[in-house]
Design a protein around this motif. Structure first.
Motif, PDB file in Angstrom:
ATOM      1  N   ALA A   1      41.131  48.000 -23.058  1.00  0.00           N
ATOM      2  CA  ALA A   1      41.845  47.051 -23.925  1.00  0.00           C
ATOM      3  C   ALA A   1      41.145  46.783 -25.247  1.00  0.00           C
ATOM      4  CB  ALA A   1      42.036  45.725 -23.177  1.00  0.00           C
ATOM      5  N   ARG A   2      39.970  47.359 -25.460  1.00  0.00           N
ATOM      6  CA  ARG A   2      39.200  47.045 -26.665  1.00  0.00           C
ATOM      7  C   ARG A   2      39.970  47.347 -27.952  1.00  0.00           C
ATOM      8  NH1 ARG A   2      33.708  46.508 -27.549  1.00  0.00           N
ATOM      9  NH2 ARG A   2      33.170  47.396 -25.506  1.00  0.00           N
TER      10      ARG A   2
ATOM     11  N   HIS B   1      35.610  35.184 -36.486  1.00  0.00           N
ATOM     12  CA  HIS B   1      34.179  35.085 -36.777  1.00  0.00           C
ATOM     13  C   HIS B   1      33.414  34.232 -35.772  1.00  0.00           C
ATOM     14  CE1 HIS B   1      33.957  37.153 -40.737  1.00  0.00           C
ATOM     15  NE2 HIS B   1      35.266  36.990 -40.634  1.00  0.00           N
ATOM     16  N   ARG B   2      34.099  33.736 -34.755  1.00  0.00           N
ATOM     17  CA  ARG B   2      33.421  33.039 -33.655  1.00  0.00           C
ATOM     18  C   ARG B   2      34.186  33.398 -32.378  1.00  0.00           C
ATOM     19  NH1 ARG B   2      32.967  28.591 -36.105  1.00  0.00           N
ATOM     20  NH2 ARG B   2      34.835  27.540 -35.331  1.00  0.00           N
ATOM     21  N   LYS B   3      33.752  34.447 -31.741  1.00  0.00           N
ATOM     22  CA  LYS B   3      34.477  34.982 -30.590  1.00  0.00           C
ATOM     23  C   LYS B   3      34.609  33.933 -29.479  1.00  0.00           C
ATOM     24  CE  LYS B   3      32.755  39.754 -31.190  1.00  0.00           C
ATOM     25  NZ  LYS B   3      31.800  39.444 -32.287  1.00  0.00           N
ATOM     26  N   PRO B   4      35.755  33.875 -28.814  1.00  0.00           N
ATOM     27  CA  PRO B   4      35.877  33.012 -27.634  1.00  0.00           C
ATOM     28  C   PRO B   4      34.885  33.431 -26.560  1.00  0.00           C
ATOM     29  CG  PRO B   4      38.045  33.791 -28.363  1.00  0.00           C
ATOM     30  CD  PRO B   4      37.014  34.568 -29.132  1.00  0.00           C
TER      31      PRO B   4
ATOM     32  N   ASP C   1      51.857  44.943 -25.765  1.00  0.00           N
ATOM     33  CA  ASP C   1      51.852  45.386 -24.371  1.00  0.00           C
ATOM     34  C   ASP C   1      50.458  45.207 -23.776  1.00  0.00           C
ATOM     35  OD1 ASP C   1      54.555  46.111 -24.360  1.00  0.00           O
ATOM     36  OD2 ASP C   1      54.106  48.083 -25.186  1.00  0.00           O
ATOM     37  N   VAL C   2      50.229  44.046 -23.211  1.00  0.00           N
ATOM     38  CA  VAL C   2      48.957  43.751 -22.566  1.00  0.00           C
ATOM     39  C   VAL C   2      49.176  42.555 -21.648  1.00  0.00           C
ATOM     40  CG1 VAL C   2      48.167  42.188 -24.394  1.00  0.00           C
ATOM     41  CG2 VAL C   2      46.478  43.340 -22.962  1.00  0.00           C
ATOM     42  N   LEU C   3      48.476  42.522 -20.537  1.00  0.00           N
ATOM     43  CA  LEU C   3      48.518  41.355 -19.671  1.00  0.00           C
ATOM     44  C   LEU C   3      47.476  40.348 -20.134  1.00  0.00           C
ATOM     45  CD1 LEU C   3      48.966  42.998 -16.157  1.00  0.00           C
ATOM     46  CD2 LEU C   3      50.708  41.947 -17.607  1.00  0.00           C
ATOM     47  N   GLN C   4      47.725  39.090 -19.828  1.00  0.00           N
ATOM     48  CA  GLN C   4      46.868  38.032 -20.351  1.00  0.00           C
ATOM     49  C   GLN C   4      45.426  38.193 -19.899  1.00  0.00           C
ATOM     50  OE1 GLN C   4      48.678  34.151 -20.073  1.00  0.00           O
ATOM     51  NE2 GLN C   4      46.701  33.114 -20.054  1.00  0.00           N
ATOM     52  N   TRP C   5      45.197  38.642 -18.666  1.00  0.00           N
ATOM     53  CA  TRP C   5      43.814  38.777 -18.202  1.00  0.00           C
ATOM     54  C   TRP C   5      43.105  39.938 -18.888  1.00  0.00           C
ATOM     55  CZ3 TRP C   5      42.943  43.350 -15.461  1.00  0.00           C
ATOM     56  CH2 TRP C   5      44.050  43.948 -14.836  1.00  0.00           C
ATOM     57  N   GLU C   6      43.853  40.968 -19.262  1.00  0.00           N
ATOM     58  CA  GLU C   6      43.256  42.070 -20.014  1.00  0.00           C
ATOM     59  C   GLU C   6      42.861  41.601 -21.420  1.00  0.00           C
ATOM     60  OE1 GLU C   6      45.507  46.053 -18.485  1.00  0.00           O
ATOM     61  OE2 GLU C   6      46.777  44.535 -19.445  1.00  0.00           O
ATOM     62  N   LEU C   7      43.770  40.857 -22.057  1.00  0.00           N
ATOM     63  CA  LEU C   7      43.477  40.385 -23.408  1.00  0.00           C
ATOM     64  C   LEU C   7      42.349  39.362 -23.405  1.00  0.00           C
ATOM     65  CD1 LEU C   7      44.264  40.628 -26.381  1.00  0.00           C
ATOM     66  CD2 LEU C   7      45.921  38.783 -26.036  1.00  0.00           C
ATOM     67  N   ALA C   8      42.268  38.557 -22.364  1.00  0.00           N
ATOM     68  CA  ALA C   8      41.184  37.572 -22.285  1.00  0.00           C
ATOM     69  C   ALA C   8      39.822  38.258 -22.257  1.00  0.00           C
ATOM     70  CB  ALA C   8      41.362  36.691 -21.049  1.00  0.00           C
ATOM     71  N   VAL C   9      39.734  39.385 -21.560  1.00  0.00           N
ATOM     72  CA  VAL C   9      38.490  40.155 -21.574  1.00  0.00           C
ATOM     73  C   VAL C   9      38.229  40.693 -22.981  1.00  0.00           C
ATOM     74  CG1 VAL C   9      37.364  42.251 -20.725  1.00  0.00           C
ATOM     75  CG2 VAL C   9      38.609  40.774 -19.129  1.00  0.00           C
TER      76      VAL C   9
ATOM     77  N   ALA D   1      35.197  39.980 -26.821  1.00  0.00           N
ATOM     78  CA  ALA D   1      34.331  41.037 -27.346  1.00  0.00           C
ATOM     79  C   ALA D   1      34.751  41.522 -28.725  1.00  0.00           C
ATOM     80  CB  ALA D   1      34.313  42.219 -26.385  1.00  0.00           C
ATOM     81  N   GLY D   2      35.993  41.272 -29.126  1.00  0.00           N
ATOM     82  CA  GLY D   2      36.493  41.816 -30.386  1.00  0.00           C
ATOM     83  C   GLY D   2      36.385  40.848 -31.543  1.00  0.00           C
ATOM     84  N   ASP D   3      36.510  41.377 -32.755  1.00  0.00           N
ATOM     85  CA  ASP D   3      36.412  40.530 -33.948  1.00  0.00           C
ATOM     86  C   ASP D   3      37.679  40.560 -34.793  1.00  0.00           C
ATOM     87  OD1 ASP D   3      36.191  43.091 -34.943  1.00  0.00           O
ATOM     88  OD2 ASP D   3      34.136  42.865 -35.642  1.00  0.00           O
ATOM     89  N   THR D   4      38.787  41.049 -34.224  1.00  0.00           N
ATOM     90  CA  THR D   4      40.077  40.966 -34.907  1.00  0.00           C
ATOM     91  C   THR D   4      41.153  40.614 -33.889  1.00  0.00           C
ATOM     92  OG1 THR D   4      40.754  43.286 -34.606  1.00  0.00           O
ATOM     93  CG2 THR D   4      39.392  42.780 -36.535  1.00  0.00           C
ATOM     94  N   TRP D   5      42.203  39.943 -34.378  1.00  0.00           N
ATOM     95  CA  TRP D   5      43.381  39.650 -33.566  1.00  0.00           C
ATOM     96  C   TRP D   5      44.605  40.210 -34.275  1.00  0.00           C
ATOM     97  CZ3 TRP D   5      42.890  33.734 -32.022  1.00  0.00           C
ATOM     98  CH2 TRP D   5      41.800  33.586 -31.149  1.00  0.00           C
TER      99      TRP D   5
END
Length: 295
Positions: free
Chosen positions: A177-178, A249-252, A273-281, A285-289
């Motif tokens: 999911a990265r 700039h401040r990752k959850p 197309d992503v499940l909420q638990w995948e996106l939560a992971v 780790a990511g720096d863009t939405w």
């Protein structure tokens, strides 16, 4: 020479066209045309749109000038800028509208509107919520632990907690999911410009632009963008009508914080197309939405 506008009770200066052109000297935006547009907005045209790296470089150059210009920059598609509209100034009416929108952004609870229906009874097979869309299926481990009467959020959270409890599984979910929290997932227009809003506040710069998923709900969208900016330093970079792109700039933090972020992003993004638990992971780790809501 255009006159600088004044914004708000603290009498901040919002630079005009010629001052903006001067401010851009020595940056990646040097020499690009600056146009006066509606309601005191300025447009910098001719932005290099060969790839997302060039677009982000241009936006960052404009953002770096924010303390000087007083204008939040937003990338927009050239096709969405109607130069036939008569330029109009930042006047008392526009200022009053921004003040009212800012007040609404500080008082409105946006989530009853955006999250409506995201925690009802399951509408499909339960395995849909645990099967994963990016390479990891936790159905066999999670569904036996979930009550028959569980709502969708409870099922999804059970999957997330199971993943977090296993570092190797977390890494595997992140591997799949990265890309969702990387600029490679961003939309790239054929041609782009920088819109320089007559405000330094990102929620006031973007909310009035007409995001498809919030038409008629500028106050709710402004409230979301303000909350994101204050909680996670989320910075709107691009607006494409049905899509918005952000730097974070401040990752959850993994756990409740990332879970909340993922739920909120998906509340505005039924077309990712992503499940909420995948996106939560991924958001931890990511720096863009990326937000996407199309017809």
């Amino acid at each position: 020479m255009s006159s600088p506008a004044r914004l708000g009770k603290d009498d901040r200066i919002v630079l005009g066209r010629s001052e903006i052109a001067d401010a851009m000297r020595g940056t990646a935006l040097a020499g690009l045309p600056v146009h006066e547009w509606v309601e005191g907005t300025l447009i910098v045209s001719g932005v290099d749109a060969d790839d997302n790296a060039d677009l982000l470089k241009a936006w960052r150059a404009a953002y770096a000038l924010l303390p000087r210009t007083g204008r939040w920059p937003v990338l927009v598609a050239d096709e969405d800028v109607n130069y036939e509209l008569e330029p109009s100034p930042f006047d008392a009416r526009v200022e009053a509208e921004l003040v009212a929108l800012d007040q609404a952004a500080r008082t409105v609870d946006p989530w009853p509107f955006f999250q409506e229906g995201d925690d009802g009874p399951p509408e499909v097979e339960l395995s849909f919520y645990t099967g994963g869309l990016h390479g990891v299926d936790v159905t066999a481990d999670v569904l036996p632990t979930v009550s028959q009467n569980a709502g969708t959020q409870q099922i999804l959270r059970a999957a997330y907690d199971h993943v977090l409890a296993d570092p190797r599984l977390t890494a595997k979910v992140l591997e799949g999911a990265r890309h969702l929290v990387n600029t490679e997932y961003w939309y790239q227009p054929n041609a782009a410009s920088l819109l320089l809003a007559p405000t330094p506040s990102p929620w006031l710069a973007v909310a009035p632009l007409g995001f498809y998923g919030a038409l008629g709900h500028d106050a709710e969208l402004a409230a979301v963008l303000r909350q994101w900016h204050e909680r996670w330093d989320v910075r709107p970079v691009a607006f494409w009508g049905t899509m918005m792109q952000f730097e974070v700039h401040r990752k959850p933090l993994p756990g409740d914080d990332a879970w909340t972020a993922a739920r909120q992003v998906l509340a505005l993004s039924p077309n990712i197309d992503v499940l909420q638990w995948e996106l939560a992971v991924a958001v931890a780790a990511g720096d863009t939405w990326f937000v996407h809501h199309r017809p």
